[in-house]
Scaffold this active site. Structure first.
Site, PDB file in Angstrom:
ATOM      1  N   HIS A  22     -20.466  12.614   3.654  1.00  0.00           N
ATOM      2  CA  HIS A  22     -20.802  13.801   4.444  1.00  0.00           C
ATOM      3  C   HIS A  22     -20.445  15.091   3.713  1.00  0.00           C
ATOM      4  O   HIS A  22     -20.885  16.173   4.111  1.00  0.00           O
ATOM      5  CB  HIS A  22     -20.113  13.749   5.806  1.00  0.00           C
ATOM      6  CG  HIS A  22     -18.628  13.700   5.742  1.00  0.00           C
ATOM      7  ND1 HIS A  22     -17.927  12.607   5.270  1.00  0.00           N
ATOM      8  CD2 HIS A  22     -17.682  14.622   6.095  1.00  0.00           C
ATOM      9  CE1 HIS A  22     -16.633  12.842   5.338  1.00  0.00           C
ATOM     10  NE2 HIS A  22     -16.445  14.058   5.817  1.00  0.00           N
ATOM     11  N   ASN A  39      -2.826   0.334  -4.005  1.00  0.00           N
ATOM     12  CA  ASN A  39      -2.829  -0.797  -3.086  1.00  0.00           C
ATOM     13  C   ASN A  39      -3.089  -2.064  -3.876  1.00  0.00           C
ATOM     14  O   ASN A  39      -3.951  -2.083  -4.758  1.00  0.00           O
ATOM     15  CB  ASN A  39      -3.919  -0.595  -2.025  1.00  0.00           C
ATOM     16  CG  ASN A  39      -4.088  -1.807  -1.123  1.00  0.00           C
ATOM     17  OD1 ASN A  39      -4.914  -2.677  -1.391  1.00  0.00           O
ATOM     18  ND2 ASN A  39      -3.318  -1.859  -0.063  1.00  0.00           N
ATOM     19  N   VAL A  40      -2.323  -3.112  -3.603  1.00  0.00           N
ATOM     20  CA  VAL A  40      -2.616  -4.440  -4.138  1.00  0.00           C
ATOM     21  C   VAL A  40      -2.476  -5.423  -2.984  1.00  0.00           C
ATOM     22  O   VAL A  40      -1.535  -5.321  -2.183  1.00  0.00           O
ATOM     23  CB  VAL A  40      -1.697  -4.832  -5.316  1.00  0.00           C
ATOM     24  CG1 VAL A  40      -2.094  -4.082  -6.583  1.00  0.00           C
ATOM     25  CG2 VAL A  40      -0.230  -4.583  -5.002  1.00  0.00           C
ATOM     26  N   SER A  96       0.846  -1.185   0.000  1.00  0.00           N
ATOM     27  CA  SER A  96       0.000   0.000   0.000  1.00  0.00           C
ATOM     28  C   SER A  96       0.880   1.233   0.000  1.00  0.00           C
ATOM     29  O   SER A  96       1.882   1.279   0.729  1.00  0.00           O
ATOM     30  CB  SER A  96      -0.911   0.010   1.230  1.00  0.00           C
ATOM     31  OG  SER A  96      -1.739   1.158   1.248  1.00  0.00           O
ATOM     32  N   GLY A 133      -4.794  -5.267  14.965  1.00  0.00           N
ATOM     33  CA  GLY A 133      -3.642  -4.991  15.801  1.00  0.00           C
ATOM     34  C   GLY A 133      -2.385  -4.723  15.009  1.00  0.00           C
ATOM     35  O   GLY A 133      -1.279  -5.031  15.467  1.00  0.00           O
ATOM     36  N   GLY A 134      -2.540  -4.148  13.825  1.00  0.00           N
ATOM     37  CA  GLY A 134      -1.373  -3.821  13.016  1.00  0.00           C
ATOM     38  C   GLY A 134      -0.560  -2.685  13.620  1.00  0.00           C
ATOM     39  O   GLY A 134      -0.925  -2.094  14.641  1.00  0.00           O
ATOM     40  N   ARG A 135       0.551  -2.389  12.979  1.00  0.00           N
ATOM     41  CA  ARG A 135       1.446  -1.338  13.470  1.00  0.00           C
ATOM     42  C   ARG A 135       0.857   0.029  13.143  1.00  0.00           C
ATOM     43  O   ARG A 135       0.731   0.410  11.976  1.00  0.00           O
ATOM     44  CB  ARG A 135       2.826  -1.499  12.838  1.00  0.00           C
ATOM     45  CG  ARG A 135       3.865  -0.504  13.339  1.00  0.00           C
ATOM     46  CD  ARG A 135       5.239  -0.868  12.784  1.00  0.00           C
ATOM     47  NE  ARG A 135       6.277   0.007  13.310  1.00  0.00           N
ATOM     48  CZ  ARG A 135       6.778   1.050  12.633  1.00  0.00           C
ATOM     49  NH1 ARG A 135       6.348   1.337  11.417  1.00  0.00           N
ATOM     50  NH2 ARG A 135       7.728   1.792  13.164  1.00  0.00           N
ATOM     51  N   HIS A 155       2.343  12.142  -1.094  1.00  0.00           N
ATOM     52  CA  HIS A 155       1.905  13.531  -0.921  1.00  0.00           C
ATOM     53  C   HIS A 155       3.014  14.456  -1.438  1.00  0.00           C
ATOM     54  O   HIS A 155       3.980  14.751  -0.719  1.00  0.00           O
ATOM     55  CB  HIS A 155       1.628  13.834   0.552  1.00  0.00           C
ATOM     56  CG  HIS A 155       0.459  13.106   1.127  1.00  0.00           C
ATOM     57  ND1 HIS A 155      -0.848  13.412   0.791  1.00  0.00           N
ATOM     58  CD2 HIS A 155       0.399  12.079   2.015  1.00  0.00           C
ATOM     59  CE1 HIS A 155      -1.659  12.606   1.462  1.00  0.00           C
ATOM     60  NE2 HIS A 155      -0.940  11.788   2.198  1.00  0.00           N
ATOM     61  N   HIS A 214      -2.651   7.324  -4.485  1.00  0.00           N
ATOM     62  CA  HIS A 214      -2.719   6.154  -3.607  1.00  0.00           C
ATOM     63  C   HIS A 214      -2.811   4.911  -4.473  1.00  0.00           C
ATOM     64  O   HIS A 214      -3.452   4.921  -5.531  1.00  0.00           O
ATOM     65  CB  HIS A 214      -3.959   6.245  -2.707  1.00  0.00           C
ATOM     66  CG  HIS A 214      -4.413   4.927  -2.169  1.00  0.00           C
ATOM     67  ND1 HIS A 214      -5.463   4.219  -2.745  1.00  0.00           N
ATOM     68  CD2 HIS A 214      -3.979   4.173  -1.137  1.00  0.00           C
ATOM     69  CE1 HIS A 214      -5.633   3.086  -2.074  1.00  0.00           C
ATOM     70  NE2 HIS A 214      -4.756   3.031  -1.094  1.00  0.00           N
TER      71      HIS A 214
END
Length: 298
Positions: free
Chosen positions: A173, A106-107, A90, A256-258, A94, A104
């Site tokens: 929103h 992600n695979v 991922s 619980g990832g970093r 910026h 962005h």
């Protein structure tokens, strides 16, 4: 199904992307290798304060657990109670120059297993573009590259996954898209393992072709306080989406990832301003009027 082959591809993709970004920027990525107490770990690479990229992160993770989190089973309740492995790359970039869009990609690959039953696996990913001062030719190039990556596999993949991207990266929103979209797909196994994996590679490999020419075209454009202020304001939308809606962020936090790696997607500087609207006919209004609603680009 060869999980090791997928992992090798993802690690190589992380390497090639970091090399490409460093080649443009001249800066080096900081690398952190980490372990997850519940199983697995990852390799986080972050570039900060570069000549072109104010902040960029390219993450690899491979985590496992005894059960899938709510973010993964909400749409697939039949998978509750299965153990899982999840691996992926991922990235979020910026740039400093407001004329260079944020991007962005992600695979990812998931396997959900249960004793006595066949594994359930799928691929997911995509990429999207978030301009501040958009150029139509950049948006068309981005989508033409995405379409070209999809076409060898099935003619309906680009329109399906382009529409899914428009719907997914939508701030309800705010009643606006996060940017000009691209591709988004999940739970993808319909082509069988070999071809579904080949499609994942086509998407991952096409990202550089989609994004880097835009960076090269726009990185030298002059900008000032006005453009910088608008960029920081619009970055707020990026934060809002990632913290409220993004499934990857929720999955990482719920498993619980970093935390530092999960939240590396957030921009280094951002501002919110109460009830701000662009001046009619201004370059800032052009973004709102012409780019923040789904449209056909190819």
């Amino acid at each position: 199904m060869e999980k090791s082959t997928v992992k090798d591809y993802l690690l190589g993709l992380q390497d090639s992307l970091c090399q490409a970004f460093s080649g443009i920027d001249g800066g080096a990525f900081r690398e952190d290798n980490w372990q997850r107490p519940g199983g697995g770990g990852g390799r986080t690479r972050v570039l900060e304060g570069g000549a072109v990229f104010e902040k960029g992160g390219v993450n690899f993770s491979h985590v496992s657990g005894d059960r899938l989190p709510p973010s993964a089973t909400a749409a697939r309740p039949e998978l509750a109670g299965r153990s899982f492995e999840a691996m992926g790359v991922s990235l979020v970039i910026h740039p400093e120059n407001p004329y260079v869009p944020t991007s962005h990609a992600n695979v990812r690959f998931f396997v959900a297993e249960k004793s006595g039953e066949e594994p359930v696996w799928w691929f997911g990913g995509g990429y999207d573009l978030t301009p501040y001062y958009p150029f139509e030719e950049d948006c068309r190039h981005w989508h033409q590259t995405a379409k070209a990556a999809c076409e060898p596999f099935a003619g309906d993949l680009y329109p399906r996954f382009k529409r899914w991207c428009d719907e997914y990266f939508f701030l309800k929103h705010r009643n606006e898209t996060r940017g000009v979209g691209g591709l988004f797909f999940d739970d993808f196994s319909e082509l069988g393992f070999d071809q579904s994996f080949a499609f994942l590679r086509a998407v991952g490999d096409s990202y550089r072709e989609a994004y880097l020419p835009i960076v090269e075209r726009r990185k030298g454009l002059a900008w000032g306080e006005r453009e910088r202020g608008f960029q920081l304001y619009r970055r707020g939308r990026y934060v809002e989406f990632n913290l409220v809606f993004d499934r990857g962020t929720l999955f990482g936090l719920q498993t619980g990832g970093r935390t530092e790696s999960i939240l590396m997607s957030l921009p280094p500087l951002v501002r919110w301003e109460y009830d701000w609207t662009p001046e009619p006919g201004s370059p800032e209004a052009d973004l709102y009027d012409n780019y923040l609603s789904p449209r056909d680009w190819v």
